[in-house]
Design a protein around this motif. Structure first.
Motif, mmCIF file in Angstrom:
data_model
loop_
_atom_site.group_PDB
_atom_site.id
_atom_site.type_symbol
_atom_site.label_atom_id
_atom_site.label_comp_id
_atom_site.label_asym_id
_atom_site.label_seq_id
_atom_site.Cartn_x
_atom_site.Cartn_y
_atom_site.Cartn_z
ATOM 1 N N SER A 79 71.042 156.733 37.950
ATOM 2 C CA SER A 79 70.005 156.780 36.782
ATOM 3 C C SER A 79 68.897 158.023 36.820
ATOM 4 O O SER A 79 68.508 158.254 35.613
ATOM 5 C CB SER A 79 69.517 155.487 36.490
ATOM 6 N N SER A 80 68.743 158.285 38.023
ATOM 7 C CA SER A 80 67.755 159.364 38.174
ATOM 8 C C SER A 80 68.301 160.561 39.035
ATOM 9 O O SER A 80 69.121 160.273 39.863
ATOM 10 C CB SER A 80 66.625 158.889 38.860
ATOM 11 N N GLN A 81 68.066 161.637 38.694
ATOM 12 C CA GLN A 81 68.471 162.947 39.349
ATOM 13 C C GLN A 81 67.827 163.317 40.613
ATOM 14 O O GLN A 81 68.436 163.680 41.569
ATOM 15 C CB GLN A 81 68.146 164.092 38.599
ATOM 16 N N SER B 130 60.379 155.110 36.811
ATOM 17 C CA SER B 130 61.685 155.468 36.797
ATOM 18 C C SER B 130 62.016 156.172 35.347
ATOM 19 O O SER B 130 61.528 155.636 34.370
ATOM 20 C CB SER B 130 62.694 154.267 37.091
ATOM 21 N N SER B 131 62.751 157.225 35.638
ATOM 22 C CA SER B 131 63.251 158.032 34.417
ATOM 23 C C SER B 131 64.536 158.795 34.699
ATOM 24 O O SER B 131 64.838 158.881 35.770
ATOM 25 C CB SER B 131 62.225 159.174 33.865
ATOM 26 N N ALA B 132 65.281 159.286 33.720
ATOM 27 C CA ALA B 132 66.594 159.840 34.073
ATOM 28 C C ALA B 132 66.405 161.170 34.948
ATOM 29 O O ALA B 132 67.214 161.555 35.786
ATOM 30 C CB ALA B 132 67.243 160.306 32.634
ATOM 31 N N HIS C 223 68.981 153.416 42.272
ATOM 32 C CA HIS C 223 68.627 153.947 41.107
ATOM 33 C C HIS C 223 69.194 155.530 41.136
ATOM 34 O O HIS C 223 69.089 156.375 40.361
ATOM 35 C CB HIS C 223 67.210 154.267 41.043
ATOM 36 N N ARG D 287 63.834 161.895 37.108
ATOM 37 C CA ARG D 287 63.062 161.564 38.541
ATOM 38 C C ARG D 287 62.470 160.095 38.457
ATOM 39 O O ARG D 287 62.022 159.283 37.735
ATOM 40 C CB ARG D 287 61.798 162.252 38.457
ATOM 41 N N PHE D 288 62.916 159.759 39.915
ATOM 42 C CA PHE D 288 62.430 157.934 40.271
ATOM 43 C C PHE D 288 61.213 158.463 41.121
ATOM 44 O O PHE D 288 61.325 159.078 42.084
ATOM 45 C CB PHE D 288 63.509 157.626 41.070
#
Length: 380
Positions: A232-234, A201-203, A229, A205-206
């Motif tokens: 928190s993820s685009q 998980s990142s800002a 999520h 991409r999940f």
């Protein structure tokens, strides 16, 4: 070996990479070609087992095919592949898989495309808004999820079409060694794990690295957990083995970026070892004659007699006769691999002249074969 691999693939020579490399080497049969006692080319062959529609076959995972640039084109890899395939045949290994840097390069060794992957990219706002029912999701560590992953993965039908039977060391190597991997499981009302998720998980991409579920409720719970999520993820991304179907119809709106890509290649190493375990469909006792062309597998080359009894047990024996007319149909080891593994139909192979011979006989043989496109989730 590590120095050669790092140079050939432009990889960083960190201690972490070196330890990771040692792990696969320790579980493999390692081949090298030398010049003046210097390693110039190498191939790693890792013994695995695969589940093919309920039958278990030995499979060699071919990897780290590499040479120093000054030795390329001098026959080192061809010499290794010739020796390696002969050794595998002597060991009774049925199949070999590899990830190609060049499909034409590996075709000369009898390999052909067997697997595809499909990837999905979904914007966060288009991810399904799922109401999660009973049961619960839990975030866990790798050691907790490992036995759950093993059980659920093995129980999924798609992983029984040539997929690997995973050993613990392989899970440690493939999923447990990446520090970015996170893990979650779904437990039903009785507290039984029926779904699992490996993700990053990142800002931006999940990423769903892998998931598996044994019920619709587990599927809903995983989709709901992933969707939580969205703030928190685009976007969400998932790449998996292509089964012949896609999941875009499960989205509230089919605004999904889907991409189908060729994946790994494979070949039948020993035709008699493979067909002796093949789960043919039951029916009348039938006999077929077919010819195999296999430049790097002299033990396969020639005319074969295949007898399938009423229960679906097959027996393949090489004929001593040299009369080409004896064979009902002919083709390369690549064509027979694709047909028996379920990747191509007899109609396709005949139309594109990958095999030749009697259409009705070949169709009759295909009617005795298992159905379902082969699926592979691993990479080596």
């Amino acid at each position: 070996m590590f120095d050669l691999a790092a140079y050939a693939f432009n990889a960083e020579t960190t201690e972490k990479r070196k330890e990771h490399f040692k792990q696969i080497v320790a579980h493999s049969q390692n081949y090298g070609c030398f010049s003046e006692e210097k390693l110039m080319s190498q191939v790693i062959s890792t013994p695995f087992t695969v589940d093919f529609h309920g039958t278990v076959h030995q499979m060699a995972g071919i990897g780290c095919v590499s040479s120093y640039p000054e030795y390329r084109g001098q026959g080192g890899i061809s010499a290794i592949m010739s020796k390696l395939l002969a050794d595998l045949a002597d060991q009774g290994v049925s199949l070999a898989y590899l990830a190609p840097f060049s499909y034409p390069f590996y075709r000369k060794y009898g390999f052909e495309q067997l697997f595809e992957q499909i990837s999905y990219t979904v914007k966060a706002e288009n991810w399904p808004n799922v109401k999660v029912g009973s049961g619960k999701m839990k975030r866990v560590n790798f050691e907790e999820i490992k036995p759950i992953c093993q059980t659920i993965y093995a129980g999924l039908e798609k992983n029984q079409r040539g997929g690997m039977v995973r050993e613990d060391w392989w899970l440690d190597y493939s999923l447990g060694s990446d520090e970015k991997n996170l893990f979650a499981v779904y437990e039903d009302e009785q507290g039984t794990p029926t779904g699992y998720l490996v993700y990053q998980s990142s800002a931006a991409r999940f990423t769903i690295k892998e998931w598996g579920y044994l019920s619709y409720q587990a599927c809903q719970a995983l989709v709901g957990f992933i969707g939580s999520h969205s703030g928190s993820s685009q976007e969400f991304y998932f790449e998996t083995g292509q089964t012949g179907q896609d999941v875009s119809h499960l989205m509230p709106a089919p605004l999904v970026d889907m991409k189908l890509t060729p994946f790994m290649m494979g070949r039948i190493v020993s035709i008699d070892a493979f067909l002796s375990k093949y789960p043919f469909k039951s029916g009348e006792k039938e006999t077929y004659y077919f010819e195999i062309e296999d430049r790097y597998g002299a033990w396969n080359e020639g005319i074969w007699k295949l007898v399938i009894d009423e229960t679906g047990q097959g027996t393949a024996k090489k004929c001593t006769e040299k009369k080409g007319a004896l064979a009902g149909f002919r083709g390369s080891i690549q064509a027979w691999t694709q047909l028996f593994m379920g990747y191509r139909t007899s109609e396709d192979l005949l139309f594109y002249e990958k095999v030749s011979g009697d259409r009705e006989q070949l169709q009759a043989l295909e009617n005795r074969l298992v159905k379902g496109k082969p699926v592979l989730e691993e990479y080596f």
